[in-house]
Design an enzyme around this catalytic site. Structure first.
Site, short mmCIF file in Angstrom:
data_model
loop_
_atom_site.label_atom_id
_atom_site.label_comp_id
_atom_site.label_asym_id
_atom_site.label_seq_id
_atom_site.Cartn_x
_atom_site.Cartn_y
_atom_site.Cartn_z
N LYS A 175 0.88 -1.18 0.00
CA LYS A 175 0.00 0.00 0.00
C LYS A 175 0.91 1.22 0.00
O LYS A 175 1.43 1.63 1.04
CB LYS A 175 -0.88 -0.01 1.26
N GLU A 178 -0.53 7.56 -0.48
CA GLU A 178 -1.43 8.18 -1.47
C GLU A 178 -0.86 9.50 -1.98
O GLU A 178 -1.30 10.01 -3.01
CB GLU A 178 -2.83 8.38 -0.88
N SER A 228 4.67 7.69 10.94
CA SER A 228 4.78 8.49 12.16
C SER A 228 4.55 7.62 13.40
O SER A 228 3.98 6.52 13.30
CB SER A 228 3.73 9.60 12.15
N CYS A 283 13.13 9.84 8.69
CA CYS A 283 13.23 9.41 10.09
C CYS A 283 14.70 9.32 10.48
O CYS A 283 15.03 9.16 11.64
CB CYS A 283 12.50 8.10 10.33
N GLU A 384 8.60 15.75 16.50
CA GLU A 384 9.15 15.53 15.16
C GLU A 384 8.58 16.57 14.20
O GLU A 384 7.37 16.64 14.00
CB GLU A 384 8.79 14.12 14.66
#
Lengths: 484, 144
Positions: A175, A178, A228, A283, A384
């Site tokens: 997946k 998007e 996240s 990250c 973050e």
């Protein structure tokens, strides 16, 4: 003008989703829509899972070396289309083309590593565990796995998992994010030419509905996630509830510390790359620069000068050192953090808020931004930001740095620049993050070492790639035998 | 324009090889250069192979982290015009060919030095420089 629509790839065929909800895909350097993607549905996921289940038995009984040969062919095809994949990636994600090339290289390296299956998937045997009894541990594939992946590395991240799942005999569903579905679509066009058995490898585009459908589907045995921390926690919890294997890699607040004995001139290129690579949307980006003792003024001055000198623009231009951020919404989110830093009283010494690139007035650009004299409890030192914003937290001693690193909650990566072996040992021994750089910035582990953090940066037991990932995608069946 | 990162150095190398390939392909079909047709065809084919080798070097050696800066290296001294390969006389074509080969050798030698922090890339560029030196030797003794 009609924009191209990204399709799903299910059971060896390109199929349109039955969804009527479409999302826009943007070129972030130009601020232009370039494609559309259907936000898939539960039904799309179900079709993919059924195809993957159908394909599983024949694929798992295919000899490992034969499965590896598919990957060898795939590697060759990716090499042939290398530049095209890299440029597609830059076009929709924004990062510099050299960074995109590096990403595609890392993607291919995972395929290369996975082809070691005939060694890495081996089980083990011990004769005579009791009188006339032998014991064997077989590594067997588990079933259907899926990966839910982020927008910052649209090419590489699915391939931290997919080659290992396939080569060990599992079937797979990707997946993509998007926001950046074009890269993986291009990659699957190449996959389609390799001739994998139908259903072995599938892709479903979409957003939350697809994620939840993957998490809920009883036909899926395991999930690999990168994104996240709040979403990683959600994925981890939901997989626990539905009894799936899970590796959920979350966010980060990586600290790069510089000791007074560090070689500043030699360190500057990797320092700058660590903080501003991918416009800070990694990250493994540096987020906090922590000078120790008297080096602070000189370091901040030189770092700011180097940041200011970076060329910012369209990532497809070979001269560009930093591209835009992925979307206007994300640009606004990062701007919000800069405002927050000002409100908290940090000293803004390089302001990227009003940065403009003349040739691309509609691009989602931010200039490099630096706050000095940031306190450890400020939001810009705890949360973050995922953008080109650096918080300088001045520390007095190495102990202060270690304390700073170990109180962020996140524990993904950290780095120390020093000329002292003793300081380096102390640092790498005591800090919590799992990925450590010494005099090299925040560097990513290569495919044959594991990728993943600790604390609030990783949920699950087995990290991405490395040797360990062969355990994630296999079950060790123990056979205890006695012949009379 | 500066050549201060991995991509720009390899891309310019690719541009040089492509430019030279096009030049020799046209020159090989220039009736005035009939005596050198086979040589020019070979040089064009070799440049084509070099393009692929450069692309491979770029694919296989790209790194996400810049550890050593590249400074004071720009395109301008290595830019050469090479129009007219199809209409010039053999002497002028040979002269241009020698100029192009010398330019390429100079570029590869200096680029290999600049990018020494990536030894595989540096070695590869030195290799292309050696090829260009050998090509210069082939062209040196020729007369129109």
């Amino acid at each position: 003008m009609t924009l191209p629509l990204m399709k799903n790839y299910i059971n060896g065929e390109w199929v349109e989703s039955n969804s009527t909800t479409l999302g826009d895909v943007w070129n972030p350097a130009k601020g232009e829509k370039i494609a559309q993607v259907a936000y898939g549905t539960k039904e799309d996921v179900d079709k993919a899972v059924r195809a993957a289940q159908q394909a599983f038995w024949e694929w798992r009984t295919t000899p490992p070396l034969t499965r590896a040969r598919y990957l060898f062919r795939l590697k060759d095809a990716f090499e042939e289309n290398f530049e095209d994949i890299a440029r597609t990636l830059t076009t929709e994600q924004g990062k510099c083309v050299d960074e995109a090339r590096g990403e595609v290289r890392r993607m291919i390296e995972n395929i290369e590593h996975a082809t070691g299956v005939t060694t890495l998937m081996c089980g083990y045997t011990l004769e005579d565990i009791a009188k006339d009894i032998d014991c064997t541990g077989h590594r067997q594939p588990v079933g259907v796995f899926a990966a839910i992946v982020p927008y910052n590395f649209p090419g590489m991240v699915p391939w931290w998992f997919l080659p290992y799942a396939l080569v060990t005999g599992n079937t797979f569903i990707v997946k993509p994010s998007e926001q950046v579905p074009m890269t993986q679509t291009r990659i699957f066009e190449i996959v389609d030419q390799i001739g994998f058995p139908e259903g072995v490898i599938n892709m479903v585009h979409g957003s939350k509905e697809v994620v939840n459908a993957l998490l809920d589907h009883p036909g899926i045995n395991g999930i690999s996630f990168v994104g996240s921390t709040p979403t990683a926690k959600y994925i981890y919890r939901r997989c626990g509830e539905t009894g799936k294997r899970v590796q959920a890699l979350g966010g980060a607040k990586n600290i790069v510390a510089v000791m007074p004995d560090a070689n500043l001139a030699a360190s500057m290129p990797s320092l700058i790359t660590s903080f501003y690579g991918c416009s800070g949307q990694r990250c493994l980006s540096g987020a906090i620069l922590a000078p120790v003792g008297e080096v602070a003024d000189e370091l901040v001055e030189k770092f700011a000068a180097a940041a200011k000198a970076m060329k910012i623009g369209n990532g497809l231009n070979e001269q560009t050192a930093m591209g835009p951020v992925v979307s206007e919404a994300h640009r606004k989110r990062v701007l919000g953090y800069i405002e927050k830093g000002i409100a908290e009283g940090a000293k803004l010494i390089l302001d990227g808020r009003n940065f403009k690139v003349l040739d691309y007035p509609n691009g989602f650009f931010l200039g490099p931004t630096i706050f000095d004299h940031v306190k450890p409890d400020m939001a810009i030192a705890r949360e973050e930001i995922f953008g080109p914003v650096v918080a300088v937290v001045r520390c007095k001693t190495l102990n202060d740095v270690i304390e700073l690193v170990n109180t962020r909650g996140f524990a993904n990566a950290a780095c120390l620049y020093t000329g002292s072996g003793a300081a380096a040992r102390e640092f790498k021994y005591r800090v919590k993050p799992s990925m450590i750089g010494i005099n090299i910035g925040i560097a990513a582990p290569m495919s044959f070492f594991p990728f993943g953090g600790a604390g609030q940066s990783m949920f699950g037991d087995i990290k991405g790639h490395g040797q360990e990932i062969f355990h994630f995608f296999t079950d060790t069946k123990v056979v205890i035998e006695r012949w009379l | 324009m500066p050549l201060e990162n991995f991509g720009s150095i390899l891309n310019f190398a690719e541009e040089i090889e492509s430019q030279d390939q096009a030049f020799y392909e046209v020159a090989a079909n220039n009736p005035a250069c009939a005596a050198f047709r086979q040589l020019f065809s070979e040089l064009a084919a070799e440049a084509g192979k070099n393009v692929k080798a450069i692309q491979r070097t770029r694919r296989e050696n790209v790194t996400e982290m810049i550890l050593e800066p590249i400074r004071d290296f720009v395109r301008a001294p290595f830019c050469e015009a090479c129009e007219g390969a199809g209409v010039l006389g053999a002497a002028e074509v040979l002269e241009t060919a020698r100029r192009l080969e010398a330019r390429a050798q100079r570029y590869y030698t200096e680029a290999a030095e600049k990018i020494s922090a990536l030894p595989e890339v540096s070695r590869s560029l030195k290799g292309f420089g050696k090829i260009r030196k050998a090509r210069q030797a082939k062209l040196a003794g020729l007369e129109a």
